[in-house]
Structures are given as C-alpha cells and as structure tokens.
Design a protein around this motif. Sequence first.
Motif, PDB file in Angstrom:
ATOM      1  N   TYR A   1      15.894   2.193  -5.107  1.00  0.00           N
ATOM      2  CA  TYR A   1      16.974   2.521  -6.046  1.00  0.00           C
ATOM      3  C   TYR A   1      18.369   2.386  -5.442  1.00  0.00           C
ATOM      4  CZ  TYR A   1      12.847   4.517  -8.258  1.00  0.00           C
ATOM      5  OH  TYR A   1      11.589   4.687  -8.752  1.00  0.00           O
ATOM      6  N   THR A   2      18.642   3.038  -4.325  1.00  0.00           N
ATOM      7  CA  THR A   2      19.986   2.953  -3.754  1.00  0.00           C
ATOM      8  C   THR A   2      20.155   1.726  -2.861  1.00  0.00           C
ATOM      9  OG1 THR A   2      19.383   4.265  -1.804  1.00  0.00           O
ATOM     10  CG2 THR A   2      20.151   5.469  -3.752  1.00  0.00           C
ATOM     11  N   MET A   3      19.053   1.130  -2.421  1.00  0.00           N
ATOM     12  CA  MET A   3      19.052  -0.049  -1.557  1.00  0.00           C
ATOM     13  C   MET A   3      19.761   0.203  -0.229  1.00  0.00           C
ATOM     14  SD  MET A   3      17.289  -1.899  -3.497  1.00  0.00           S
ATOM     15  CE  MET A   3      17.292  -3.484  -2.668  1.00  0.00           C
ATOM     16  N   GLU A   4      19.761   1.465   0.225  1.00  0.00           N
ATOM     17  CA  GLU A   4      20.353   1.796   1.520  1.00  0.00           C
ATOM     18  C   GLU A   4      19.449   1.311   2.658  1.00  0.00           C
ATOM     19  OE1 GLU A   4      22.122   5.957   1.775  1.00  0.00           O
ATOM     20  OE2 GLU A   4      20.850   6.115  -0.007  1.00  0.00           O
ATOM     21  N   ASN A   5      20.078   0.890   3.736  1.00  0.00           N
ATOM     22  CA  ASN A   5      19.340   0.530   4.939  1.00  0.00           C
ATOM     23  C   ASN A   5      19.056   1.811   5.710  1.00  0.00           C
ATOM     24  OD1 ASN A   5      18.253  -0.507   7.260  1.00  0.00           O
ATOM     25  ND2 ASN A   5      19.894  -1.981   7.636  1.00  0.00           N
ATOM     26  N   VAL A   6      17.791   2.219   5.766  1.00  0.00           N
ATOM     27  CA  VAL A   6      17.456   3.509   6.369  1.00  0.00           C
ATOM     28  C   VAL A   6      16.732   3.353   7.703  1.00  0.00           C
ATOM     29  CG1 VAL A   6      17.395   4.752   4.190  1.00  0.00           C
ATOM     30  CG2 VAL A   6      15.318   3.594   5.004  1.00  0.00           C
ATOM     31  N   GLY A   7      16.727   2.152   8.254  1.00  0.00           N
ATOM     32  CA  GLY A   7      16.096   1.968   9.558  1.00  0.00           C
ATOM     33  C   GLY A   7      15.711   0.524   9.793  1.00  0.00           C
ATOM     34  N   SER A   8      15.307   0.239  10.999  1.00  0.00           N
ATOM     35  CA  SER A   8      14.900  -1.127  11.352  1.00  0.00           C
ATOM     36  C   SER A   8      13.988  -1.064  12.574  1.00  0.00           C
ATOM     37  CB  SER A   8      16.119  -2.002  11.648  1.00  0.00           C
ATOM     38  OG  SER A   8      16.842  -1.507  12.760  1.00  0.00           O
ATOM     39  N   GLY A   9      13.418  -2.185  12.918  1.00  0.00           N
ATOM     40  CA  GLY A   9      12.551  -2.262  14.083  1.00  0.00           C
ATOM     41  C   GLY A   9      12.434  -3.691  14.566  1.00  0.00           C
ATOM     42  N   GLU A  10      12.057  -3.854  15.811  1.00  0.00           N
ATOM     43  CA  GLU A  10      11.885  -5.177  16.395  1.00  0.00           C
ATOM     44  C   GLU A  10      10.407  -5.558  16.402  1.00  0.00           C
ATOM     45  OE1 GLU A  10      13.621  -5.314  20.253  1.00  0.00           O
ATOM     46  OE2 GLU A  10      15.687  -5.098  19.516  1.00  0.00           O
ATOM     47  N   LEU A  11      10.145  -6.873  16.254  1.00  0.00           N
ATOM     48  CA  LEU A  11       8.789  -7.395  16.255  1.00  0.00           C
ATOM     49  C   LEU A  11       8.734  -8.647  17.112  1.00  0.00           C
ATOM     50  CD1 LEU A  11       8.028  -7.109  12.422  1.00  0.00           C
ATOM     51  CD2 LEU A  11       7.072  -5.626  14.203  1.00  0.00           C
ATOM     52  N   ASP A  12       7.559  -8.976  17.559  1.00  0.00           N
ATOM     53  CA  ASP A  12       7.348 -10.213  18.316  1.00  0.00           C
ATOM     54  C   ASP A  12       6.100 -10.890  17.755  1.00  0.00           C
ATOM     55  OD1 ASP A  12       7.502 -12.264  20.112  1.00  0.00           O
ATOM     56  OD2 ASP A  12       6.598 -11.144  21.767  1.00  0.00           O
ATOM     57  N   MET A  13       6.257 -11.500  16.577  1.00  0.00           N
ATOM     58  CA  MET A  13       5.140 -12.140  15.890  1.00  0.00           C
ATOM     59  C   MET A  13       4.961 -13.575  16.382  1.00  0.00           C
ATOM     60  SD  MET A  13       4.062  -9.803  13.748  1.00  0.00           S
ATOM     61  CE  MET A  13       3.250 -10.587  12.358  1.00  0.00           C
ATOM     62  N   PRO A  14       3.775 -14.155  16.214  1.00  0.00           N
ATOM     63  CA  PRO A  14       3.550 -15.545  16.614  1.00  0.00           C
ATOM     64  C   PRO A  14       4.459 -16.501  15.841  1.00  0.00           C
ATOM     65  CG  PRO A  14       1.463 -14.425  16.209  1.00  0.00           C
ATOM     66  CD  PRO A  14       2.546 -13.518  15.720  1.00  0.00           C
ATOM     67  N   GLU A  15       4.869 -17.574  16.489  1.00  0.00           N
ATOM     68  CA  GLU A  15       5.677 -18.594  15.822  1.00  0.00           C
ATOM     69  C   GLU A  15       4.821 -19.429  14.879  1.00  0.00           C
ATOM     70  OE1 GLU A  15       7.511 -20.920  18.855  1.00  0.00           O
ATOM     71  OE2 GLU A  15       9.237 -19.571  19.055  1.00  0.00           O
ATOM     72  N   GLN A  16       5.447 -19.880  13.799  1.00  0.00           N
ATOM     73  CA  GLN A  16       4.806 -20.804  12.873  1.00  0.00           C
ATOM     74  C   GLN A  16       5.565 -22.125  12.907  1.00  0.00           C
ATOM     75  OE1 GLN A  16       3.346 -19.115   8.970  1.00  0.00           O
ATOM     76  NE2 GLN A  16       4.842 -17.541   9.486  1.00  0.00           N
ATOM     77  N   GLU A  17       4.838 -23.223  13.057  1.00  0.00           N
ATOM     78  CA  GLU A  17       5.450 -24.543  13.112  1.00  0.00           C
ATOM     79  C   GLU A  17       5.014 -25.369  11.917  1.00  0.00           C
ATOM     80  OE1 GLU A  17       5.594 -26.609  16.880  1.00  0.00           O
ATOM     81  OE2 GLU A  17       4.795 -24.840  17.892  1.00  0.00           O
ATOM     82  N   MET A  18       5.927 -26.204  11.440  1.00  0.00           N
ATOM     83  CA  MET A  18       5.628 -27.025  10.275  1.00  0.00           C
ATOM     84  C   MET A  18       6.472 -28.294  10.306  1.00  0.00           C
ATOM     85  SD  MET A  18       6.019 -26.048   6.219  1.00  0.00           S
ATOM     86  CE  MET A  18       7.741 -25.590   6.431  1.00  0.00           C
ATOM     87  N   HIS A  19       5.855 -29.422   9.974  1.00  0.00           N
ATOM     88  CA  HIS A  19       6.579 -30.663   9.731  1.00  0.00           C
ATOM     89  C   HIS A  19       6.712 -30.823   8.220  1.00  0.00           C
ATOM     90  CE1 HIS A  19       5.615 -31.555  13.915  1.00  0.00           C
ATOM     91  NE2 HIS A  19       6.486 -32.539  13.858  1.00  0.00           N
ATOM     92  N   THR A  20       7.921 -31.095   7.768  1.00  0.00           N
ATOM     93  CA  THR A  20       8.136 -31.250   6.340  1.00  0.00           C
ATOM     94  C   THR A  20       9.337 -32.160   6.116  1.00  0.00           C
ATOM     95  OG1 THR A  20       8.437 -30.046   4.247  1.00  0.00           O
ATOM     96  CG2 THR A  20       9.649 -29.229   6.166  1.00  0.00           C
ATOM     97  N   THR A  21       9.638 -32.425   4.869  1.00  0.00           N
ATOM     98  CA  THR A  21      10.828 -33.203   4.537  1.00  0.00           C
ATOM     99  C   THR A  21      11.935 -32.259   4.090  1.00  0.00           C
ATOM    100  OG1 THR A  21      10.008 -33.553   2.285  1.00  0.00           O
ATOM    101  CG2 THR A  21       9.550 -35.278   3.909  1.00  0.00           C
ATOM    102  N   ALA A  22      13.171 -32.680   4.271  1.00  0.00           N
ATOM    103  CA  ALA A  22      14.307 -31.818   3.965  1.00  0.00           C
ATOM    104  C   ALA A  22      15.485 -32.651   3.493  1.00  0.00           C
ATOM    105  CB  ALA A  22      14.707 -30.998   5.193  1.00  0.00           C
ATOM    106  N   PHE A  23      16.393 -31.981   2.825  1.00  0.00           N
ATOM    107  CA  PHE A  23      17.704 -32.528   2.459  1.00  0.00           C
ATOM    108  C   PHE A  23      18.741 -31.749   3.240  1.00  0.00           C
ATOM    109  CE2 PHE A  23      21.509 -31.470   0.044  1.00  0.00           C
ATOM    110  CZ  PHE A  23      22.078 -32.723  -0.122  1.00  0.00           C
ATOM    111  N   TRP A  24      19.719 -32.460   3.806  1.00  0.00           N
ATOM    112  CA  TRP A  24      20.783 -31.719   4.486  1.00  0.00           C
ATOM    113  C   TRP A  24      22.157 -32.322   4.188  1.00  0.00           C
ATOM    114  CZ3 TRP A  24      17.003 -34.389   7.170  1.00  0.00           C
ATOM    115  CH2 TRP A  24      17.400 -35.486   7.941  1.00  0.00           C
TER     116      TRP A  24
END
Length: 341
Positions: free
Chosen positions: A244-267
């Motif tokens: 409801y208020t969308m207040e930031n009430v905390g946070s934390g750090e993570l070390d998750m595995p990386e995900q790799e992907m080949h794809t097409t893009a516009f830049w």
Amino acid sequence: DIGSLDACVLAGYPGSVASTWQQIGRSGRRSGHSAAILVARNLPLDQFIVNCPQYFFDRSPEHARIHPDNLQILVSHIKCAAFELPFREGETFGHESLPEILSFLEEHQLIHHSGDRWHWTSESYPANSVSLRSVSSDNFVVVDETTNPRTIAEVDFSSAFSTLHEKAIYIVEGQQYFVEHFDYKARRATVRQCEVDYFTNAITHTKVSILDRFESDGSGQASRSRGEVHVVSQVVGFKKTKFYTMENVGSGELDMPEQEMHTTAFWLTIQRGVLANAAANSSERRDGVIGLANTLRTIAMLHLMCDGSDIGVAIGDNSQGTASVETGFKRIKGQDALSAD
C-alpha cells in the motif's frame, strides 16, 4: 470449472489484443452472456489502452509467429520428429541441414545412427519436455515444509532466480511463503507459510555485450543498430517493499548464479557531443537517457507479442560495446547510451 464463469476481471492489460480476448473468453462459455472488466494499472501501456479504447476494439488479434530456425526450437522439433520416424541420411528438416544437429543428439545418447538412418533410442518422450510457455522446460519446484512437505508450484528456470531466492516472499493464491532455501542443483526451493506486510523485489545486474551487427543506420545525431548480443544476468540483492505505501523497509545482498543468453537486440547510440551540448547536468542527462530507453521499451510492447518482463533494457558506454543496468539502481557508464531489448 471455468465453464460456469459469467464474469472476469483482468488485473492490467495482458500486453496484446489476442491475450486480452483469450482471457475475456474464459467467461460466458456456458450461458452465452458474460461481462469483462479491465482494471488498468499505473503503467503507460495500460493507460493508453483505456484512454484510446478504439485501438483495442478496432484491431483484429495479432498473428502469433515463431522463428522456426531458432536453435532451441529447432532441436526440440527434431527430437519429436525423430521419435515419430527415423531420419534418412541426407534428409532435411524444412530448409535446415541436419547432420550437425543429429550428431549432437547422438552424442547425448538420444538417437543412434545405423545404416542410412537415425533412430530414436532414448526412453524419454521428447514432447513432454517441450514447454508452451517458455523455451526451457527446466523448472524449479516449490516445496512447502510448513507441516507435511508438499509441492505447491513450479517456476520456470529464468524466473526462479528473481522470485525464489532465499529470504524472498513468494505468494501463491494469496498465501505468503518465506523462501528458506534455494537449491540450484536440485532445482528446488523450500518455503514456509508466513504473514508479513511487505513483498520483495529482486535487484538484478545485467551486462550486454555486442557480438555482431546485422544492420546499422548511422544518419543524424544518433545511430541505430540491430544484431546479436551476449547477455549475462545475476541477482545481486533484494528490496523489501511495504504493501500500500510502497515504502522501502529493508534490503539484503545475494550471490545467485549467473545466467547467460545469446539473443538479438536493438540498440540506439547517441553521439557523445549531443549529450555534452544538452542544456542539463550529468544527472539530468542520465535520467533523460533512462527515460528514452523506457519509452522505447513501452512502445515495443505495443508491437511485440510478449510480456513486458520479456523485454530487457540496458544502458552503457558504446565505446566498449557493452551496457549494463541494475534493476532497482539506475546506473550509466560514460556518456554514450546503448539500450538493448
């Protein structure tokens, strides 16, 4: 039994005319009459649809298309075809030459080459591993261990890292679950029921590197290009946001595995001098480029049959051919902008 539904409420525009009618069509199947209500979110695309209803009502549903030569889609098709009938030596699949793909499948002991034919030898039924919702069928199971262990959901591979990381709040049918353990190798997340007044958002760092340019237009003060890119994403933290208020009430750090992907893009690359001559400070120029990237992303959603979360945006220094973005933290390196989606 959805056949008995007389009305449906859509929580936001699904992203395409076809998806909207498909969801609306879930009601009124038995009685012939139904009511459908679209509740627009505070998002540009939702607001455009409700303020310009003729865009929706005057258009026919989009034509869904896939790229049959996409390697992951193609290999899945060949597996299913080989299960039905053996491939002959020299036979093609559409316009594709098969020796390299068939040799790859043989190395993984799925087919066997005997005489002039390739036979399916695996005990598995390949169609079971072809998902209609995502390219990968490698899902994570969510196990509730509040009382007796039971599986309550399955999450697709790419979404699991941002929704099932440890300390995340995972919601199923209105019930909140606290993620206690994320087992990458076993493709399993362990959760317990909880009651909290916040939800979690993952902070993802993404790096995009240009591999090849298919086409480019360098006229004017900015150049646009399309090509192949390498994308590396990693969930590096999370935020707690209060309902409801969308207040930031905390946070934390993570070390998750990386995900790799080949794809097409516009830049889109904005010349360094254009930004330097803009009547704004560096912070305002950065925010302007971020706004432009988000605008392009919103417009793309009108023309592509995909969910908004399927379109990624990154910003960076094109002199290095890379771009990066941290979801939750907006960062720009240098003055050129490279946005890939």
